[in-house]
Design an enzyme around this catalytic site. Structure first.
Site, PDB file in Angstrom:
ATOM      1  N   CYS A 270       9.585  -1.321   3.442  1.00 21.89           N
ATOM      2  CA  CYS A 270       9.128  -0.441   5.156  1.00 21.89           C
ATOM      3  C   CYS A 270       9.883  -1.520   6.600  1.00 21.89           C
ATOM      4  O   CYS A 270      11.572  -1.178   5.667  1.00 21.89           O
ATOM      5  CB  CYS A 270       7.609  -1.289   5.458  1.00 21.89           C
ATOM      6  SG  CYS A 270       6.610  -0.648   6.824  1.00 21.89           S
TER       7      CYS A 270
ATOM      8  N   HIS B 270       4.505   1.514   1.648  1.00 19.80           N
ATOM      9  CA  HIS B 270       4.114   0.860   0.775  1.00 19.80           C
ATOM     10  C   HIS B 270       3.285   1.296  -0.426  1.00 19.80           C
ATOM     11  O   HIS B 270       2.017   0.885  -0.034  1.00 19.80           O
ATOM     12  CB  HIS B 270       3.218   0.003   1.808  1.00 19.80           C
ATOM     13  CG  HIS B 270       3.835  -0.806   3.297  1.00 19.80           C
ATOM     14  ND1 HIS B 270       4.287  -1.950   2.938  1.00 19.80           N
ATOM     15  CD2 HIS B 270       3.587  -0.711   4.675  1.00 19.80           C
ATOM     16  CE1 HIS B 270       4.112  -2.827   3.921  1.00 19.80           C
ATOM     17  NE2 HIS B 270       4.366  -1.432   5.056  1.00 19.80           N
TER      18      HIS B 270
ATOM     19  N   GLU C 297       3.017  -0.929  -2.542  1.00 24.72           N
ATOM     20  CA  GLU C 297       2.718  -1.577  -3.188  1.00 24.72           C
ATOM     21  C   GLU C 297       0.873  -1.963  -2.742  1.00 24.72           C
ATOM     22  O   GLU C 297       0.100  -3.134  -3.485  1.00 24.72           O
ATOM     23  CB  GLU C 297       2.931  -2.937  -3.005  1.00 24.72           C
ATOM     24  CG  GLU C 297       3.229  -3.955  -1.633  1.00 24.72           C
ATOM     25  CD  GLU C 297       3.804  -2.950  -0.649  1.00 24.72           C
ATOM     26  OE1 GLU C 297       4.211  -3.636   0.253  1.00 24.72           O
ATOM     27  OE2 GLU C 297       4.684  -2.228  -1.319  1.00 24.72           O
TER      28      GLU C 297
END
Length: 309
Positions: free
Chosen positions: A142, A235, A237
């Site tokens: 990011c 993102h 994650e």
């Protein structure tokens, strides 16, 4: 094989409850295996949450991994206790004499500032310069990806009319790319940012290769031609409820913010949220560790240099 972390790290208990194979330092010391050395430069304000998210994904391989959590020297965290940072993190200044098989530089909620106005920009540039010669493959996430593209290649970020928040599908550009092996032609990526990287800027740079893009959010994944740097603007994650937490946080701040797109069931924040990107996330991190770190990094850490694959 497990990921090796301190038994006192809060993420340890969470991952054990999820039946994820984690190993204490004491047990790992008895194994005669060359583990991978991975550094995580955690720039996110919710550091403990980010730790758990990344460690969950890094653990999904048959590799033993040593994790070093890095904090920026001189930067004071407003959302994480000093005790936690002192106990589990090392200063960025302490890693500049070491080498790592891999490094992850996370995002940070500072994208609306010019890079040079971020209070730790100079220190972060030192880390990125150090990584070029002393880390075999660095994964930028990011804002971290945007910062890396700007510092290393001079590629600028561009503001969008409204915050990109939601689950956006990206198109696979290079289907034979090992990093994306097993990916669907279109795959979902959690996104939360006010800026974007234009795909034309990536394509115009001969040192970079575009791997995936979104018609909504721009460049999703790119890499350096020498395979030493990976840039992911999303993102993967994120937990299932992370975007919901961010949305409610922004509302409480009185910001004019739109509801995350393609996220809430029936676009109703009162209804449950379901993950559509979990398998993609595990595949992405497993591919990165396998093809770009484990199978290519020198057996002797000291042999890592600035040359490519």
């Amino acid at each position: 094989m497990p990921i090796k972390i301190d038994a006192d790290l809060p993420a340890f208990a969470t991952l054990e409850k999820e039946n994820i194979f984690v190993m204490t330092n004491e047990r790992a010391a008895k194994q005669d295996i060359r583990p991978l050395e991975i550094a995580i430069v955690n720039l996110m304000p919710t550091k403990q949450e980010t730790e758990t998210q990344l460690l969950r994904l890094l653990s999904n391989t048959p590799l033993q991994i040593n994790i070093s959590l890095i904090q920026i020297a001189g930067h004071i965290s407003k959302h994480t206790s000093a005790d936690h940072l002192d106990r589990f993190y090392v200063s960025s200044a302490d890693i500049l004499s070491k080498k790592f098989d891999g490094m992850i530089i996370t995002g940070a909620p500072v994208e609306q500032l010019p890079y040079e106005q971020v209070d730790y920009w100079e220190e972060l540039c030192k880390i990125m310069d150090y990584a070029k010669k002393n880390v075999f493959c660095t994964l930028y996430i990011c804002w971290g990806a945007m910062a890396g593209l700007y510092h290393l290649y001079g590629i600028k970020k561009h503001f969008v009319r409204r915050k990109l928040s939601g689950i956006y599908y990206s198109k696979l550009i290079e289907p034979k790319e090992p990093l994306l092996r097993g990916f669907d032609d279109f795959f979902p990526v959690p996104t939360s940012r006010y800026t974007t990287i234009r795909t034309t800027d990536i394509k115009a740079n001969p040192s970079l290769q575009l791997l995936a893009q979104s018609v909504v959010s721009g460049m999703t994944i790119a890499k350096s031609r020498d395979n030493r740097s990976i840039f992911m603007t999303g993102h993967l994650e994120y937990d299932t409820d992370t975007l919901a937490k961010e949305y409610l946080r922004d509302i409480k701040k009185g910001l004019e913010i739109q509801m995350p797109e393609n996220y809430f069931t029936d676009n109703d924040p009162a209804k449950p949220v379901y993950s559509t990107w979990r398998s993609t996330a595990h595949l992405f991190y497993s591919n990165w560790l396998n093809y770009y770190v484990y199978q290519a990094t020198p057996y002797r850490l000291g042999d890592i240099s600035g040359s490519g694959f």
